[in-house]
Design a protein around this motif. Structure first.
Motif, PDB file in Angstrom:
ATOM      1  N   UNK A  57       0.853  -1.199   0.000  1.00  0.00           N
ATOM      2  CA  UNK A  57       0.000   0.000   0.000  1.00  0.00           C
ATOM      3  C   UNK A  57       0.889   1.250   0.000  1.00  0.00           C
ATOM      4  N   UNK A  58       1.954   1.221   0.790  1.00  0.00           N
ATOM      5  CA  UNK A  58       2.910   2.341   0.787  1.00  0.00           C
ATOM      6  C   UNK A  58       3.401   2.630  -0.631  1.00  0.00           C
ATOM      7  N   UNK A  59       3.632   1.567  -1.368  1.00  0.00           N
ATOM      8  CA  UNK A  59       4.146   1.695  -2.734  1.00  0.00           C
ATOM      9  C   UNK A  59       3.219   2.567  -3.585  1.00  0.00           C
ATOM     10  N   UNK A  60       1.913   2.367  -3.416  1.00  0.00           N
ATOM     11  CA  UNK A  60       0.955   3.125  -4.239  1.00  0.00           C
ATOM     12  C   UNK A  60       0.712   4.515  -3.652  1.00  0.00           C
ATOM     13  N   UNK A  61       0.966   4.660  -2.367  1.00  0.00           N
ATOM     14  CA  UNK A  61       0.782   5.977  -1.747  1.00  0.00           C
ATOM     15  C   UNK A  61       1.905   6.946  -2.130  1.00  0.00           C
ATOM     16  N   UNK A  62       2.964   6.445  -2.716  1.00  0.00           N
ATOM     17  CA  UNK A  62       4.073   7.322  -3.130  1.00  0.00           C
ATOM     18  C   UNK A  62       4.468   6.968  -4.566  1.00  0.00           C
ATOM     19  N   UNK A  63       3.863   7.686  -5.520  1.00  0.00           N
ATOM     20  CA  UNK A  63       4.083   7.337  -6.930  1.00  0.00           C
ATOM     21  C   UNK A  63       5.357   7.952  -7.506  1.00  0.00           C
TER      22      UNK A  63
ATOM     23  N   UNK B 277       1.924  18.047  -9.346  1.00  0.00           N
ATOM     24  CA  UNK B 277       1.028  18.836  -8.486  1.00  0.00           C
ATOM     25  C   UNK B 277       0.195  17.865  -7.661  1.00  0.00           C
ATOM     26  N   UNK B 278       0.421  17.881  -6.348  1.00  0.00           N
ATOM     27  CA  UNK B 278      -0.230  16.901  -5.463  1.00  0.00           C
ATOM     28  C   UNK B 278      -1.273  17.561  -4.584  1.00  0.00           C
ATOM     29  N   UNK B 279      -2.374  16.866  -4.393  1.00  0.00           N
ATOM     30  CA  UNK B 279      -3.347  17.296  -3.382  1.00  0.00           C
ATOM     31  C   UNK B 279      -3.721  16.048  -2.585  1.00  0.00           C
ATOM     32  N   UNK B 280      -3.450  16.084  -1.298  1.00  0.00           N
ATOM     33  CA  UNK B 280      -3.668  14.906  -0.461  1.00  0.00           C
ATOM     34  C   UNK B 280      -4.661  15.248   0.639  1.00  0.00           C
ATOM     35  N   UNK B 281      -5.614  14.352   0.866  1.00  0.00           N
ATOM     36  CA  UNK B 281      -6.644  14.626   1.887  1.00  0.00           C
ATOM     37  C   UNK B 281      -6.883  13.401   2.757  1.00  0.00           C
ATOM     38  N   UNK B 282      -7.072  13.633   4.035  1.00  0.00           N
ATOM     39  CA  UNK B 282      -7.566  12.579   4.921  1.00  0.00           C
ATOM     40  C   UNK B 282      -9.050  12.431   4.650  1.00  0.00           C
ATOM     41  N   UNK B 283      -9.521  11.213   4.551  1.00  0.00           N
ATOM     42  CA  UNK B 283     -10.937  10.952   4.313  1.00  0.00           C
ATOM     43  C   UNK B 283     -11.487  10.154   5.498  1.00  0.00           C
TER      44      UNK B 283
ATOM     45  N   UNK C 187     -12.633   7.310   5.651  1.00  0.00           N
ATOM     46  CA  UNK C 187     -12.206   5.904   5.652  1.00  0.00           C
ATOM     47  C   UNK C 187     -10.777   5.718   5.165  1.00  0.00           C
ATOM     48  N   UNK C 188     -10.023   6.789   5.029  1.00  0.00           N
ATOM     49  CA  UNK C 188      -8.643   6.599   4.587  1.00  0.00           C
ATOM     50  C   UNK C 188      -8.010   7.873   4.081  1.00  0.00           C
ATOM     51  N   UNK C 189      -7.423   7.777   2.895  1.00  0.00           N
ATOM     52  CA  UNK C 189      -6.675   8.898   2.321  1.00  0.00           C
ATOM     53  C   UNK C 189      -6.956   8.952   0.827  1.00  0.00           C
ATOM     54  N   UNK C 190      -7.018  10.171   0.326  1.00  0.00           N
ATOM     55  CA  UNK C 190      -7.238  10.327  -1.111  1.00  0.00           C
ATOM     56  C   UNK C 190      -6.205  11.316  -1.632  1.00  0.00           C
ATOM     57  N   UNK C 191      -5.687  11.063  -2.806  1.00  0.00           N
ATOM     58  CA  UNK C 191      -4.827  12.099  -3.389  1.00  0.00           C
ATOM     59  C   UNK C 191      -4.999  12.164  -4.893  1.00  0.00           C
ATOM     60  N   UNK C 192      -4.698  13.349  -5.415  1.00  0.00           N
ATOM     61  CA  UNK C 192      -4.630  13.497  -6.865  1.00  0.00           C
ATOM     62  C   UNK C 192      -3.242  14.023  -7.193  1.00  0.00           C
TER      63      UNK C 192
ATOM     64  N   UNK D  38       1.216  11.184   1.689  1.00  0.00           N
ATOM     65  CA  UNK D  38       0.009  10.334   1.664  1.00  0.00           C
ATOM     66  C   UNK D  38       0.247   9.048   2.456  1.00  0.00           C
ATOM     67  N   UNK D  39       1.450   8.543   2.342  1.00  0.00           N
ATOM     68  CA  UNK D  39       1.804   7.315   3.062  1.00  0.00           C
ATOM     69  C   UNK D  39       1.718   7.534   4.578  1.00  0.00           C
ATOM     70  N   UNK D  40       2.189   8.700   5.026  1.00  0.00           N
ATOM     71  CA  UNK D  40       2.154   8.999   6.466  1.00  0.00           C
ATOM     72  C   UNK D  40       0.698   9.126   6.944  1.00  0.00           C
ATOM     73  N   UNK D  41      -0.124   9.795   6.132  1.00  0.00           N
ATOM     74  CA  UNK D  41      -1.542   9.927   6.509  1.00  0.00           C
ATOM     75  C   UNK D  41      -2.219   8.554   6.573  1.00  0.00           C
ATOM     76  N   UNK D  42      -1.836   7.694   5.649  1.00  0.00           N
ATOM     77  CA  UNK D  42      -2.384   6.327   5.660  1.00  0.00           C
ATOM     78  C   UNK D  42      -2.059   5.641   6.985  1.00  0.00           C
TER      79      UNK D  42
END
Ligand code: FES
Ligand SMILES: [Fe+2]
Length: 354
Positions: free
Chosen positions: A150-156, A180-186, A188-193, A327-331
């Motif tokens: 999961x960490x792997x996908x949280x840091x592209x 350009x990153x936008x990361x949000x706590x959700x 049920x988890x974390x979302x980023x674009x 994003x990985x840290x928020x996860x």
């Protein structure tokens, strides 16, 4: 340690028929099967008579029959037949799991089956949308803790180093690191674009579409703990300015579902599906995208298995976080909170029942 009070993908629906399927989820061995009516069952993969795996047995009308001495258990793990005797001991039961099929996925609830909450199953309607999102499914066994994958996908930012032949090639590494990153706590988890603007189309995209020039690429990932990541990625001609206008028509797009499910503390099941968003009428296009994604995930497997092997060798060494770890840290914050909460509730329940 794994979250128990949630659903984990246990299998693709197509994998489970009348032949028992053995699978270990969150370090618990289970057997999955369907009865004659097609209903699913998931039991602990251990016969309570002499302890052999029920998955060595077979499915009959009344349930699953142990392959050793023929005892039969129903879908709730209740013994319903013992060859040669009428009396069924009260203790002749095996643990059962709540199980549910949706969107081509078999989900199991790892906590108390009476508390299984169907509203928590992650919806993935794209699997049913064969017109717009024809898909193919896969499963890769990976020898690492599921959190590493999961960490792997949280840091592209690993793309231009690991996936040069498919989704990470073409564009210079600095375009990736300046995305350009936008990361949000959700809830049920974390979302980023993540937007890679003015990019050279990577090999996967160039194989699919004959782009005249550079493209703007989007990478959207939503992690729903404990183990689901919903990915939507693609790219269109930069002249469409998709980030500002929202216009993602034409060009290349794909959706990837990642269900990264713990098997043991050091291994996981990497279920994935690839849904194709271009030239959907031609199955060859879906094959093309799948044949790009599958080797890409095998490249991730190499790095994550290496990381696990080294973590096993150096269990007390720490890691150093850098900017791309946001994003990985928020996860991990989110997962740790859920684990702590579950522990607290279990303690409270134990105190109440003591
Ligand atoms: S071990 Fe299953 S019936 Fe004996
Ligand atoms: Fe990757």
């Amino acid at each position: 340690m794994f979250l128990k009070n949630d659903w984990y993908m246990a299998a693709w629906a197509a994998e489970v028929g009348s032949a028992p399927v053995a699978r270990r989820i969150c370090n618990e061995p289970m057997v999955l099967y369907r009865d004659a009516a097609g209903s699913l069952a998931a039991l602990q993969d251990r016969c309570c008579h002499r302890g052999v795996a029920l998955s060595l047995g077979k499915v009959i009308e009344e349930g699953i029959q142990c392959g050793y001495h023929g005892i039969v258990f129903d879908a709730k793990g209740q013994c319903v037949h013992i060859p040669g005797q009428d009396r069924i001991p009260a203790k002749a039961v095996v643990h059962y799991y709540a199980v549910h099929e949706r969107d081509s996925i078999v989900w199991v609830w790892m906590g108390n089956p009476d508390e299984a909450d169907l509203s928590l199953i992650v919806d993935y309607p794209y699997h049913g949308d064969v017109k717009n999102w024809p898909h193919r499914e896969g499963l890769i066994p990976v020898k690492c803790n599921y959190e590493m994958l999961i960490d792997n996908i949280m840091d592209l930012t690993h793309l231009p180093y690991v996936h040069t032949k498919t989704i990470g090639g073409g564009t210079p590494t600095n375009v990736h690191s300046k995305a350009v990153m936008k990361t949000e706590r959700m809830p049920r988890g974390v979302k980023y674009s993540r937007w890679l603007l003015d990019s050279v189309p990577p090999p996967t995209y160039a194989k699919a579409i004959d782009f005249p020039g550079k493209i703007d690429r989007w990478q959207e990932e939503e992690l729903l703990t404990p183990s689901v990541i919903i990915q939507f990625t693609g790219g269109v001609d930069t002249s469409q300015r998709p980030r500002e206008t929202g216009n993602r028509e034409g060009g290349f797009g794909m959706r990837v579902l990642h269900c990264i499910v713990p098997e043991t503390e050091t291994s996981c099941h990497y279920f994935f599906s690839v849904s194709n968003g271009f030239g959907q009428d031609d199955p060859a296009n879906t094959d093309l995208v799948y044949d790009q994604v599958y080797p890409t995930l095998l490249e991730d497997k190499v790095f994550c298995e290496n990381q696990q092997a080294i973590a096993t060798e150096f269990p007390d060494e720490n890691f150093v976080d850098i900017r791309s770890d946001e994003a990985r840290i928020l996860y991990h914050q989110h997962l740790d909170e859920r684990l702590a909460n579950e522990k607290k509730l279990a303690k409270r329940d134990a105190a109440v029942s003591a």
